[in-house]
Each structure stands twice: as C-alpha cells, then as structure tokens.
Design a protein around this motif. Sequence first.
Motif, PDB file in Angstrom:
ATOM      1  N   PHE A  29     -13.321 -22.564  41.064  1.00  0.00           N
ATOM      2  CA  PHE A  29     -12.354 -23.543  40.560  1.00  0.00           C
ATOM      3  C   PHE A  29     -13.072 -24.576  39.698  1.00  0.00           C
ATOM      4  CE2 PHE A  29     -10.767 -22.044  44.655  1.00  0.00           C
ATOM      5  CZ  PHE A  29      -9.443 -21.711  44.365  1.00  0.00           C
ATOM      6  N   GLU A  30     -12.542 -24.821  38.513  1.00  0.00           N
ATOM      7  CA  GLU A  30     -13.101 -25.838  37.614  1.00  0.00           C
ATOM      8  C   GLU A  30     -11.953 -26.652  37.021  1.00  0.00           C
ATOM      9  OE1 GLU A  30     -14.690 -28.450  35.366  1.00  0.00           O
ATOM     10  OE2 GLU A  30     -15.996 -27.220  36.641  1.00  0.00           O
ATOM     11  N   GLY A  32     -12.113 -28.952  34.652  1.00  0.00           N
ATOM     12  CA  GLY A  32     -12.256 -29.271  33.238  1.00  0.00           C
ATOM     13  C   GLY A  32     -11.883 -28.123  32.328  1.00  0.00           C
ATOM     14  N   HIS A  33     -12.211 -28.315  31.035  1.00  0.00           N
ATOM     15  CA  HIS A  33     -11.903 -27.298  30.027  1.00  0.00           C
ATOM     16  C   HIS A  33     -13.068 -26.352  29.760  1.00  0.00           C
ATOM     17  CE1 HIS A  33      -8.865 -30.442  29.033  1.00  0.00           C
ATOM     18  NE2 HIS A  33      -8.134 -29.420  28.655  1.00  0.00           N
ATOM     19  N   PHE A  34     -14.261 -26.641  30.322  1.00  0.00           N
ATOM     20  CA  PHE A  34     -15.452 -25.882  29.971  1.00  0.00           C
ATOM     21  C   PHE A  34     -16.228 -25.492  31.217  1.00  0.00           C
ATOM     22  CE2 PHE A  34     -14.506 -29.113  26.784  1.00  0.00           C
ATOM     23  CZ  PHE A  34     -14.318 -28.327  25.656  1.00  0.00           C
ATOM     24  N   SER A  35     -16.974 -24.383  31.113  1.00  0.00           N
ATOM     25  CA  SER A  35     -17.821 -23.927  32.222  1.00  0.00           C
ATOM     26  C   SER A  35     -19.250 -23.771  31.720  1.00  0.00           C
ATOM     27  CB  SER A  35     -17.325 -22.578  32.765  1.00  0.00           C
ATOM     28  OG  SER A  35     -17.489 -21.555  31.782  1.00  0.00           O
ATOM     29  N   SER A  36     -20.198 -23.850  32.643  1.00  0.00           N
ATOM     30  CA  SER A  36     -21.606 -23.535  32.377  1.00  0.00           C
ATOM     31  C   SER A  36     -22.119 -24.165  31.078  1.00  0.00           C
ATOM     32  CB  SER A  36     -21.797 -22.013  32.326  1.00  0.00           C
ATOM     33  OG  SER A  36     -21.479 -21.434  33.548  1.00  0.00           O
ATOM     34  N   TYR A  37     -22.085 -25.489  31.033  1.00  0.00           N
ATOM     35  CA  TYR A  37     -22.528 -26.180  29.817  1.00  0.00           C
ATOM     36  C   TYR A  37     -23.656 -27.147  30.151  1.00  0.00           C
ATOM     37  CZ  TYR A  37     -19.532 -29.876  31.705  1.00  0.00           C
ATOM     38  OH  TYR A  37     -18.956 -30.816  32.517  1.00  0.00           O
ATOM     39  N   SER A  38     -24.326 -27.620  29.114  1.00  0.00           N
ATOM     40  CA  SER A  38     -25.441 -28.539  29.281  1.00  0.00           C
ATOM     41  C   SER A  38     -24.964 -29.968  29.114  1.00  0.00           C
ATOM     42  CB  SER A  38     -26.540 -28.242  28.258  1.00  0.00           C
ATOM     43  OG  SER A  38     -27.526 -29.251  28.295  1.00  0.00           O
ATOM     44  N   ALA A  39     -24.744 -30.661  30.223  1.00  0.00           N
ATOM     45  CA  ALA A  39     -24.389 -32.083  30.145  1.00  0.00           C
ATOM     46  C   ALA A  39     -25.537 -32.897  29.568  1.00  0.00           C
ATOM     47  CB  ALA A  39     -24.005 -32.598  31.526  1.00  0.00           C
ATOM     48  N   CYS A  40     -26.784 -32.440  29.794  1.00  0.00           N
ATOM     49  CA  CYS A  40     -27.950 -33.155  29.268  1.00  0.00           C
ATOM     50  C   CYS A  40     -27.961 -33.175  27.741  1.00  0.00           C
ATOM     51  CB  CYS A  40     -29.235 -32.506  29.765  1.00  0.00           C
ATOM     52  SG  CYS A  40     -29.395 -32.450  31.564  1.00  0.00           S
ATOM     53  N   GLY A  41     -27.276 -32.235  27.122  1.00  0.00           N
ATOM     54  CA  GLY A  41     -27.267 -32.154  25.668  1.00  0.00           C
ATOM     55  C   GLY A  41     -26.206 -33.004  24.999  1.00  0.00           C
ATOM     56  N   ILE A  42     -25.320 -33.645  25.788  1.00  0.00           N
ATOM     57  CA  ILE A  42     -24.207 -34.393  25.202  1.00  0.00           C
ATOM     58  C   ILE A  42     -24.679 -35.513  24.276  1.00  0.00           C
ATOM     59  CG2 ILE A  42     -22.219 -35.871  25.723  1.00  0.00           C
ATOM     60  CD1 ILE A  42     -21.737 -34.125  28.216  1.00  0.00           C
ATOM     61  N   ALA A  68     -16.634 -10.140  36.779  1.00  0.00           N
ATOM     62  CA  ALA A  68     -15.824 -10.069  37.997  1.00  0.00           C
ATOM     63  C   ALA A  68     -15.926 -11.349  38.831  1.00  0.00           C
ATOM     64  CB  ALA A  68     -16.196  -8.843  38.838  1.00  0.00           C
ATOM     65  N   ILE A  69     -15.971 -12.485  38.142  1.00  0.00           N
ATOM     66  CA  ILE A  69     -15.867 -13.782  38.802  1.00  0.00           C
ATOM     67  C   ILE A  69     -14.534 -14.384  38.409  1.00  0.00           C
ATOM     68  CG2 ILE A  69     -16.826 -16.112  38.971  1.00  0.00           C
ATOM     69  CD1 ILE A  69     -19.570 -14.860  38.265  1.00  0.00           C
ATOM     70  N   ASP A  70     -13.682 -14.628  39.391  1.00  0.00           N
ATOM     71  CA  ASP A  70     -12.337 -15.159  39.143  1.00  0.00           C
ATOM     72  C   ASP A  70     -12.436 -16.671  38.933  1.00  0.00           C
ATOM     73  OD1 ASP A  70      -9.684 -15.832  39.044  1.00  0.00           O
ATOM     74  OD2 ASP A  70      -9.200 -15.198  41.084  1.00  0.00           O
ATOM     75  N   LEU A  71     -12.734 -17.061  37.684  1.00  0.00           N
ATOM     76  CA  LEU A  71     -12.924 -18.475  37.342  1.00  0.00           C
ATOM     77  C   LEU A  71     -11.589 -19.066  36.894  1.00  0.00           C
ATOM     78  CD1 LEU A  71     -14.525 -21.019  36.796  1.00  0.00           C
ATOM     79  CD2 LEU A  71     -15.353 -19.985  34.665  1.00  0.00           C
ATOM     80  N   ARG A  72     -11.098 -20.023  37.643  1.00  0.00           N
ATOM     81  CA  ARG A  72      -9.795 -20.625  37.369  1.00  0.00           C
ATOM     82  C   ARG A  72      -9.997 -22.012  36.754  1.00  0.00           C
ATOM     83  NH1 ARG A  72      -6.840 -18.844  43.117  1.00  0.00           N
ATOM     84  NH2 ARG A  72      -7.516 -16.644  42.988  1.00  0.00           N
ATOM     85  N   MET A  73      -9.836 -22.083  35.432  1.00  0.00           N
ATOM     86  CA  MET A  73     -10.050 -23.323  34.706  1.00  0.00           C
ATOM     87  C   MET A  73      -8.853 -24.251  34.842  1.00  0.00           C
ATOM     88  SD  MET A  73     -13.076 -22.847  33.569  1.00  0.00           S
ATOM     89  CE  MET A  73     -13.199 -24.268  32.485  1.00  0.00           C
ATOM     90  N   ARG A  74      -9.127 -25.544  34.617  1.00  0.00           N
ATOM     91  CA  ARG A  74      -8.099 -26.586  34.713  1.00  0.00           C
ATOM     92  C   ARG A  74      -7.396 -26.530  36.066  1.00  0.00           C
ATOM     93  NH1 ARG A  74      -8.198 -30.754  32.796  1.00  0.00           N
ATOM     94  NH2 ARG A  74      -6.029 -31.046  32.154  1.00  0.00           N
ATOM     95  N   THR A  75      -8.179 -26.202  37.080  1.00  0.00           N
ATOM     96  CA  THR A  75      -7.654 -26.107  38.441  1.00  0.00           C
ATOM     97  C   THR A  75      -8.541 -26.952  39.344  1.00  0.00           C
ATOM     98  OG1 THR A  75      -6.908 -23.844  38.007  1.00  0.00           O
ATOM     99  CG2 THR A  75      -6.966 -24.557  40.296  1.00  0.00           C
TER     100      THR A  75
END
Length: 452
Positions: A29-30, A32-42, A68-75
Amino acid sequence: MIGGDAAGMSAASQARRMRGPDELEIVAFERGHFSSYSACGIPYWVGGDVPERNRLIARSPAEHRERAIDLRMRTEVTEIDVAGARVRSLDLETGAEEWTSYDKLVIATGARPIRPDLPGVDAPGVHGVQTLDDGQALLDTLATTEGRRAVVVGAGYIGVEMAEALINRGYEVTVVNRGKEPMSTLDPDMGRLVHTAMENLGVTMVNDAEITKLLTGDAGRVRAVATEDTEYPADVVVLGIGVRPETTLARAAGLPLGDHGGLLTDLAMRVRGHENIWAGGDCVEVLELISGRERHIALGTHANKHGQVIGSNVGGGYATFPGVVGTAVSKVCDLEIARTGLREKDAHRAGLRFEAVTIESTSRAGYYPDADLMTVKMLAERRTGRLLGVQIVGGEGAAKRVDIAAVALTAGMTVEQMTYLDLGYAPPFSPVWDPILVAARKAVTAVRRSAP
C-alpha cells in the motif's frame, strides 16, 4: 507492506526473489503518487541539477506489478488490527475502505517533516520537502511566484541543500536556524566552516533565531517569517527543520516505540514482541554501534538495507542488520560536508572520555593543480585510543574520505592502527599522508599525552 518507497519495496522485491507468486502473495500500500524513488535527490531536482522528476524513480508501480507485487497506489492504511492480523485501507481516489488480512506485516511508513505548530504554517507558499509530491508542489509554487525572496527554516541537511537549490533558481535566500551554527550533525566549530561557505555563496545566515509565526498577505499567501526580534520577507518558505518517524499507525496499534518515537526492532528487523510484524526505514530506531544506543537516523542507505533484511526473513531466509555508525555526506555548492560516528556532545552523553583534534590539509599533493583545502576533526577515546568519530568539511574530494573512517569505526580500530592503513596514493588523488592519516597521527599524540 505499508509504504511503497525504499524499505517497503526493497523488502517486497527481495521476498519475491526468494518466493514465487504461488508461494507468497505480496500486497503493498502506498498513499502517494510514486513508488521506489530517491527522496535524497529532491533538492537537486528542485535546483535543476536533475532535469526531470522521473530520473529519481528507480522502479515504477507498473514494474513492481510485472514482478507479481500487488502495489496499490493512492491507498492509505488507516489502521493496523494486530489481534485480527489485518489492516484497514482507504482508497484516496474513490473513498472506498476495506480490510486486508496478513500472515506477515511489514511497516515502512517512513518519516514526516517537522511542521511547527505556528500561526501561518499552513499558508500557501509554505512547503515541506519529503516526498516527490512535496517536490512537485514546491516547483509549481516557484513557477508561479513573482517575487524572488525565499526563507529556509532550519539548517540541517535538507535546509542547506534547499538553500543551494533556491540559489540555483535565482532566489535571494535567507536561512533561519535555531542553532548556533548550521549542520547540527557537526560540532559547532565545524558547522562554522559551513556557515562561512554559505555566506560566501550569498546566503544570509541567521543563527540563534526561533521562528514565532509566519505572516500572510491579503490573499492569504505567506509574506514573511517572524522571529521575536524581526521579520524576514518571503515569497516562498521551505521548512527544513528535520523529520520524525511516521509511527502514527504503530502507536495506535500499541507497537513498541523508542525514545525518539521510532519503532523498536530486533536484529532481524522484527518488531519487538511481535513474531509476524517487521519494520524498516525512516520509521524505526537503529542501534548506533559506537555508543550502543538506539538512534533515529533517516537515510535511504539504511532503508534499502533494512528492506533487504526484511525481505530475506519474510521470504523464508535469514538475515540481520547489525547497526550503524552514523555516516552521512552532503554539499553546499562546492563545499563538501561529511561526518561519521560521535560528535563531542554524543561522546559526553555516552560517558566517554576522549581527545578531539583538528587538522587542515589538501585533497591532492600541494603542488598538484586544483588541490582543495579540507578540515578534518577526529575524536579518539582516552586510554584505548579507539576511534569515536570523524567530521570533514572541504572542497572536492573531502566528503567520501569519511568512508575510510566509517570502516575503521565499524571494525573498532584505534587511531594508531589507522595510521598504518595502506591507502592509495598518487599526487592527483592525495598528499603522501592522506588527511585522514594526518588526523589519526595527531590523535595518537593527543591520546598518549592524556595517559596518566
């Protein structure tokens, strides 16, 4: 998996490598709008060094689903029912709620920016910077703001990096800092070097200043930051005060938290007292190996390692995370900043008696072109000579030298042992005595003089 960034998705990916879809169902469950990103790069994206947002995304939701990972965004997960082994989630787009049962739960909820409870803190034009959504919101504000005055509140890693980003965007930048010097992760004498460098870049540094309120204009937008003594005009305000573990769900579920508000885990990253719940990333406290105390250190390097450990254990294997020595690097334009191990106040708090030495050296042989100055501070325990900590501030080539000290700390080396390290040497890369070794030699002398 609660959380779709570094720790959560590293755990999911590692578990999937170990077990196929028929053996292990993975739901993540995520909110936000994005997965697996670099917050350090913001900060580097905001400042224009990284040209586009997608460069910061390591793996998209679609790529995770292909594995086969059931990633549910904006949840968003809104409740953990430990007794019932289930979580309640809210679809932020539709408003639909549902319960999902689990056999194994991974909490990777990250950290949240500290947002002081002050008048005007929620006004338009005031931004925290923790997620890609935050970064995009700030860029949208910068694109539509006519004025060019920015105030950054706080002078830690995020504060100084955002000051540089805003300078790169052509803003007149003031940094308001409650500490005596910027970068409280350094001792004040080393922070002073950062202070001087920031002023040389054109940043106005205001130290020993406490924000009392944020003032707004007729349209409700922020127009200034106020302290007890004065006001600092602002067309945009960035909060760089730091972060706290995001453990709201964990606290409500009765899971164990440490003194810093982070979840407490064992060496396998399993939440203490809960056989089937793991936690990692910025929402946990970790063992600091030098003092032996639990600390909250929000870094992507730790989060990814936590995820690997958790994924291995959830997938049926075995792995542990032994702890950290607190290594971190940053930069302000051409100035590089690094630290590892204990500061003086950390060593005092731990009851350690120590010697502190400081040396100045160069990144290359002094006669070689473009040799940059650097300052190295080293702490060593009295009597034993054990290395306790290192801080480095200087030009190109300074920051990554801290890795030598990080390895020495992890290995429990003494400063005398460090003087014999067989480091690489050639004039373009180092003086014949590397700055780390020069500091170690001076520390050896100080320890010997302190002996009874």
